[in-house]
Design a protein around this motif. Structure first.
Motif, mmCIF file in Angstrom:
data_model
loop_
_atom_site.group_PDB
_atom_site.id
_atom_site.type_symbol
_atom_site.label_atom_id
_atom_site.label_comp_id
_atom_site.label_asym_id
_atom_site.label_seq_id
_atom_site.Cartn_x
_atom_site.Cartn_y
_atom_site.Cartn_z
ATOM 1 N N THR A 16 33.205 44.457 32.747
ATOM 2 C CA THR A 16 34.109 45.199 33.611
ATOM 3 C C THR A 16 34.425 44.387 34.828
ATOM 4 O OG1 THR A 16 34.517 47.273 34.692
ATOM 5 C CG2 THR A 16 32.259 46.573 34.630
ATOM 6 N N THR A 17 34.546 45.009 35.998
ATOM 7 C CA THR A 17 34.940 44.289 37.192
ATOM 8 C C THR A 17 33.843 44.251 38.224
ATOM 9 O OG1 THR A 17 36.515 44.259 38.986
ATOM 10 C CG2 THR A 17 35.917 46.383 38.139
ATOM 11 N N LEU A 148 30.525 40.099 36.146
ATOM 12 C CA LEU A 148 30.698 41.403 36.771
ATOM 13 C C LEU A 148 29.937 41.476 38.093
ATOM 14 C CD1 LEU A 148 30.757 44.826 35.317
ATOM 15 C CD2 LEU A 148 28.651 44.296 36.477
#
Length: 237
Positions: A16-17, A148
């Protein structure tokens, strides 16, 4: 079909981020050994179990995914690599699987000195020109989890399989609470994009467990596979 399930679920990416959602707290842990156990289901029915184990000796790391389905099928995948300054360098990958009486094997070897990547699936061998930062389907999860916690996801990640080196893209789709036998976790939901219609792979990642995937779902037209966390030993927040 069972082999496809193991292959897809073997790659559970911490994807994800680096920017966390409001209300979620995290700490940038260094990559460390762990073991996680999962319940494995097929078309909504529980049919077996799986484990993920990350271990190290010096700077040589080993990541193993093993799964069994009701005595009918089994698979083991092993990724070996080194890790420096937040970056994974692939060394080798292997997979063995058995469905009833049928056995399959696949291996990938990374040769930085000769600038080649060689693969072998059963009796068929291939060789590819070297490309920097190529991962396998297991250590890709770990690299994405490290990204991430650092500068964020890259636009694409390059993965080697038996036939080619291909780019993969992952997209964040909000947050969701996930209930497992090990507890309920606030997770980040991420989708892996597929080129083929009717296919969808989703990962639910728990920041509390260093972005471990606590749930994975894969749908291929009318067939579905899933993993759900049952136990964990390792870093937690």
């Amino acid at each position: 079909m069972a082999h496809s399930a193991f292959k897809t679920l073997g790659m559970t990416a911490g994807l994800t981020t680096a920017i966390l959602l409001t209300g979620m707290t995290s700490q940038a842990f260094a990559m460390s050994p762990f073991q996680a156990t999962y319940q494995f289901s097929y078309n909504g029915k529980n049919v077996g179990s799986a484990t993920r184990t990350l271990s190290k000796s010096g700077n040589n790391w080993s990541y193993v995914f093993a799964a069994k389905a009701a005595g009918l099928a089994s698979a083991t995948e092993t990724s070996r690599f080194t890790f420096n300054n937040g970056k994974i360098s692939s060394s080798s990958f292997s997979r063995t699987s058995k469905v009833l009486v049928h056995n399959n094997t696949m291996s990938i070897n990374f040769h930085p000195s000769s600038k080649t990547i060689s693969t072998k699936k059963d009796n068929e061998s291939r060789s590819f020109t070297w490309k920097a930062d190529v991962l396998d389907e297991l250590n890709a999860e770990l690299q994405l989890r490290e990204d991430l916690k650092g500068s964020g996801l890259k636009a694409n990640y390059y993965l080697a399989d038996a036939k080619e080196i291909e780019a993969r893209k992952f997209v964040k789709q909000g947050s969701e609470n996930v209930k497992t036998n090990y507890g309920t976790f606030n997770t980040i939901k991420v989708v892996m994009k597929h080129d083929k219609p009717g296919r969808e792979t989703i990962f639910w990642l728990a920041p509390k467990l260093d972005y471990l995937p606590v749930k994975v779902s894969h749908v291929d037209k009318k067939t579905s596979y899933a993993l759900l966390l049952t136990g964990y030993k390792g870093t937690s927040n």
